[in-house]
Design a protein around this motif. Sequence first.
Motif, PDB file in Angstrom:
ATOM      1  N   LEU A   1       0.834  -1.195   0.000  1.00  0.00           N
ATOM      2  CA  LEU A   1       0.000   0.000   0.000  1.00  0.00           C
ATOM      3  C   LEU A   1       0.872   1.250   0.000  1.00  0.00           C
ATOM      4  O   LEU A   1       1.940   1.280   0.614  1.00  0.00           O
ATOM      5  N   LYS A   2       0.390   2.281  -0.669  1.00  0.00           N
ATOM      6  CA  LYS A   2       1.100   3.561  -0.707  1.00  0.00           C
ATOM      7  C   LYS A   2       0.264   4.618   0.002  1.00  0.00           C
ATOM      8  O   LYS A   2      -0.917   4.796  -0.294  1.00  0.00           O
ATOM      9  N   ASN A   3       0.895   5.324   0.926  1.00  0.00           N
ATOM     10  CA  ASN A   3       0.265   6.455   1.587  1.00  0.00           C
ATOM     11  C   ASN A   3       0.343   7.626   0.609  1.00  0.00           C
ATOM     12  O   ASN A   3       1.436   8.116   0.319  1.00  0.00           O
ATOM     13  N   THR A   4      -0.797   8.068   0.097  1.00  0.00           N
ATOM     14  CA  THR A   4      -0.801   9.113  -0.932  1.00  0.00           C
ATOM     15  C   THR A   4      -0.341  10.466  -0.392  1.00  0.00           C
ATOM     16  O   THR A   4       0.080  11.319  -1.160  1.00  0.00           O
ATOM     17  N   LYS A   5      -0.395  10.659   0.913  1.00  0.00           N
ATOM     18  CA  LYS A   5       0.053  11.931   1.495  1.00  0.00           C
ATOM     19  C   LYS A   5       1.568  11.983   1.666  1.00  0.00           C
ATOM     20  O   LYS A   5       2.187  13.017   1.463  1.00  0.00           O
ATOM     21  N   THR A   6       2.166  10.852   2.054  1.00  0.00           N
ATOM     22  CA  THR A   6       3.599  10.851   2.344  1.00  0.00           C
ATOM     23  C   THR A   6       4.428  10.166   1.254  1.00  0.00           C
ATOM     24  O   THR A   6       5.648  10.319   1.229  1.00  0.00           O
ATOM     25  N   GLY A   7       3.768   9.369   0.413  1.00  0.00           N
ATOM     26  CA  GLY A   7       4.485   8.616  -0.613  1.00  0.00           C
ATOM     27  C   GLY A   7       5.134   7.354  -0.080  1.00  0.00           C
ATOM     28  O   GLY A   7       5.789   6.623  -0.821  1.00  0.00           O
ATOM     29  N   GLU A   8       4.955   7.066   1.206  1.00  0.00           N
ATOM     30  CA  GLU A   8       5.565   5.882   1.823  1.00  0.00           C
ATOM     31  C   GLU A   8       4.782   4.624   1.466  1.00  0.00           C
ATOM     32  O   GLU A   8       3.557   4.658   1.336  1.00  0.00           O
ATOM     33  N   PHE A   9       5.508   3.519   1.331  1.00  0.00           N
ATOM     34  CA  PHE A   9       4.903   2.224   1.033  1.00  0.00           C
ATOM     35  C   PHE A   9       4.971   1.328   2.258  1.00  0.00           C
ATOM     36  O   PHE A   9       5.920   1.410   3.045  1.00  0.00           O
TER      37      PHE A   9
ATOM     38  N   SER B   1      -9.476   2.426  -5.017  1.00  0.00           N
ATOM     39  CA  SER B   1      -8.109   2.818  -5.393  1.00  0.00           C
ATOM     40  C   SER B   1      -7.846   2.684  -6.884  1.00  0.00           C
ATOM     41  O   SER B   1      -6.699   2.600  -7.306  1.00  0.00           O
TER      42      SER B   1
END
Length: 130
Positions: free
Chosen positions: A24-32, A49
Amino acid sequence: LDLIMNSLAVPRKAKQAIGAVTKLKNTKTGEFRTINVEYNQLDPLLRGSGFKDGDVNDKKTGFSPFPGNINQLLFKLEDYSELLEATSGLMPEFVNPKYKDAQKTIFKKPTRLECMMQDFPTVIPPEKSE
């Protein structure tokens, strides 16, 4: 691989009642995060999604592209211990009530607060997870 946590996974059919290992990718931080998503949450998550058909079997393999999590978990003990210290052993919690009726007004049995070990990656700081 030097992973803090790893989950053993197996091929699974789309919509099968088994959690799915997903990235999963956090769309706010770009972290996976590679993490388990429970089977009853996977299809709505995918549809929301951009996967218009949700959880469907791959035509070539006949299986979902999201393997099944069978809760065989491996931990790197040094990092696991450090994170238990940092979180005081607390894990994300949820309530999963079971209802007798379609209107969801009558419980089958008393519900309880639960947590799942496969949610451990949610407490791993971003700088330690990839």
